[in-house]
Design an enzyme around this catalytic site. Sequence first.
Site, PDB file in Angstrom:
ATOM      1  N   ASP A 249      -1.459   3.539  -9.543  1.00 61.97           N
ATOM      2  CA  ASP A 249      -1.353   4.487  -9.852  1.00 61.97           C
ATOM      3  C   ASP A 249       0.916   4.791 -10.485  1.00 61.97           C
ATOM      4  O   ASP A 249       1.403   5.344  -9.918  1.00 61.97           O
ATOM      5  CB  ASP A 249      -1.751   5.500  -9.777  1.00 61.97           C
ATOM      6  CG  ASP A 249      -3.229   5.577  -9.459  1.00 61.97           C
ATOM      7  OD1 ASP A 249      -3.974   4.568 -10.665  1.00 61.97           O
ATOM      8  OD2 ASP A 249      -4.202   5.959  -8.739  1.00 61.97           O
ATOM      9  N   TYR A 317      -1.269  -0.050   1.250  1.00 60.20           N
ATOM     10  CA  TYR A 317      -0.535   1.609   1.260  1.00 60.20           C
ATOM     11  C   TYR A 317      -0.218   2.575   2.295  1.00 60.20           C
ATOM     12  O   TYR A 317      -0.247   2.646   3.227  1.00 60.20           O
ATOM     13  CB  TYR A 317      -1.776   2.446   0.836  1.00 60.20           C
ATOM     14  CG  TYR A 317      -2.645   1.272  -1.155  1.00 60.20           C
ATOM     15  CD1 TYR A 317      -1.672   1.827  -1.790  1.00 60.20           C
ATOM     16  CD2 TYR A 317      -2.973   0.874  -0.287  1.00 60.20           C
ATOM     17  CE1 TYR A 317      -2.590   1.069  -2.804  1.00 60.20           C
ATOM     18  CE2 TYR A 317      -3.697  -0.332  -1.086  1.00 60.20           C
ATOM     19  CZ  TYR A 317      -3.538  -0.053  -2.375  1.00 60.20           C
ATOM     20  OH  TYR A 317      -4.575  -0.923  -3.346  1.00 60.20           O
ATOM     21  N   TYR A 389      -9.786   1.670  -4.947  1.00 62.38           N
ATOM     22  CA  TYR A 389      -9.630   2.634  -5.338  1.00 62.38           C
ATOM     23  C   TYR A 389      -8.591   4.001  -4.223  1.00 62.38           C
ATOM     24  O   TYR A 389     -10.231   4.418  -2.915  1.00 62.38           O
ATOM     25  CB  TYR A 389     -10.069   3.445  -6.219  1.00 62.38           C
ATOM     26  CG  TYR A 389     -10.108   2.924  -7.270  1.00 62.38           C
ATOM     27  CD1 TYR A 389      -9.187   2.409  -8.383  1.00 62.38           C
ATOM     28  CD2 TYR A 389     -11.411   2.312  -7.978  1.00 62.38           C
ATOM     29  CE1 TYR A 389      -9.230   2.300  -9.573  1.00 62.38           C
ATOM     30  CE2 TYR A 389     -11.396   1.532  -9.152  1.00 62.38           C
ATOM     31  CZ  TYR A 389     -10.194   1.071  -9.823  1.00 62.38           C
ATOM     32  OH  TYR A 389     -10.623   0.661 -10.979  1.00 62.38           O
TER      33      TYR A 389
END
Length: 427
Positions: A249, A317, A389
Amino acid sequence: MDFVFKALGVLRERPLCDRCLGRFFARLGYGWSNLDRGSAIKRVIVMYYHWRVKSGDRGALEEFLSVAPNIGVEASGLYRLLTGGDLGARPCSICGGVLESFLDKVAGDVAGLLRVYGVRRFIIGVKPSGDILGVEEEIASKHSLDGWESIKNEIKREVGKRVESLGFTADFTSPEAMVIIGFPGGGLEIIVNSLILAGRYWKRGRLVSQAYWPSFEGAKYYSIEEALTPLLRIAEGESIVFHAAGREDVDARMLGTGRPVLVEVKAPRVRELEFSEVERAVQEASKGLVAFKFEGYANRSMVKVYKEEATVKSKVYKALIAVRGGIEEGELARLEEALRGAAITQRTPLRILRRKKDITRAKKVYEVKCRILGGPLIECLIKASGGLYVKELISGDNGRTRPSFTEILGREASCLELDVLLVTPIS
Ligand SMILES: [Zn+2]
């Protein structure tokens, strides 16, 4: 000797230079040029008439005199011997008699053009003007000739050989450029193939988009694409196209191992780059926001592989997360346990529903490790399959992603900051 009489039949109708005649017999003999073939056939024909004349064949002289101008230089000696005059040869009815000198001249022009674009590996294309190809077809079919070669092919091959002798390499599988030659005009057109660099990028700041993001006031965010402007300048290309294995993103950083990427420079004039120079220039232009590491050059066939999201096996992440009402160590352990190896069912996130189809994906979380930062804040490392996501894994997206941090904890969790640390491509 049927083929010699077929050749004679053609020459009775029209003048042909050695090369254009030889092309109709391109499959006969081996290791010769069409020039050799045409010249050999013509010499045999001249000897045939000389033999008949000597044998007292009355019609032979007259026949010879009428066909000699179409034969050209091979007939000139006998013509002088028999008539005492000079032969007025006619120009070739296919190439106009310019093919031989054309081949030599155009090869030099092609080499010059390749040098301008820094190209070493080339292929040749040919565009004959008017109806040259039609004339060849007509001759071949009228005289039942098979095994002939078109002028297009011959120019390709002969120019290719000459260009190679000037230090270039003909490459039919992955040429750097194609040069299209106009015949007989000699105009050149070049189609330069893209230069494709394989490497990785890092995004050290937030609010940086991957591709140029247009708005009415210009670019909405600084982009990785923009950071590559120095590459465009150094390679003297026309434009840059970016093929990344997935993307993060705009507000997520890309840290750790960096993200694999192919960068395509269209129509470059410089093909041998000093990678460290490009990397330094990108670093400077982006003031350290974006970094690149180039590892080598890639083929067109690899672009497709990079474009498919499924090529990313897993990602790690780091997320900064706020949990309403804070969180205790015991709950954290329960969260980590619940998500270890968890199958996640995820419908397309609400925030991108305008751009993407509403579908349900099956993804996976491999592992989650969290620590409490104080107050409502926790920091988590999340290892998950490519294409998951993560923001929605945390928030639950109104029940569209299940399970989620929110669902497991029974309280609203939201992602404040997200960084990608590791992208593992499927190899
Ligand atoms: Zn010719």
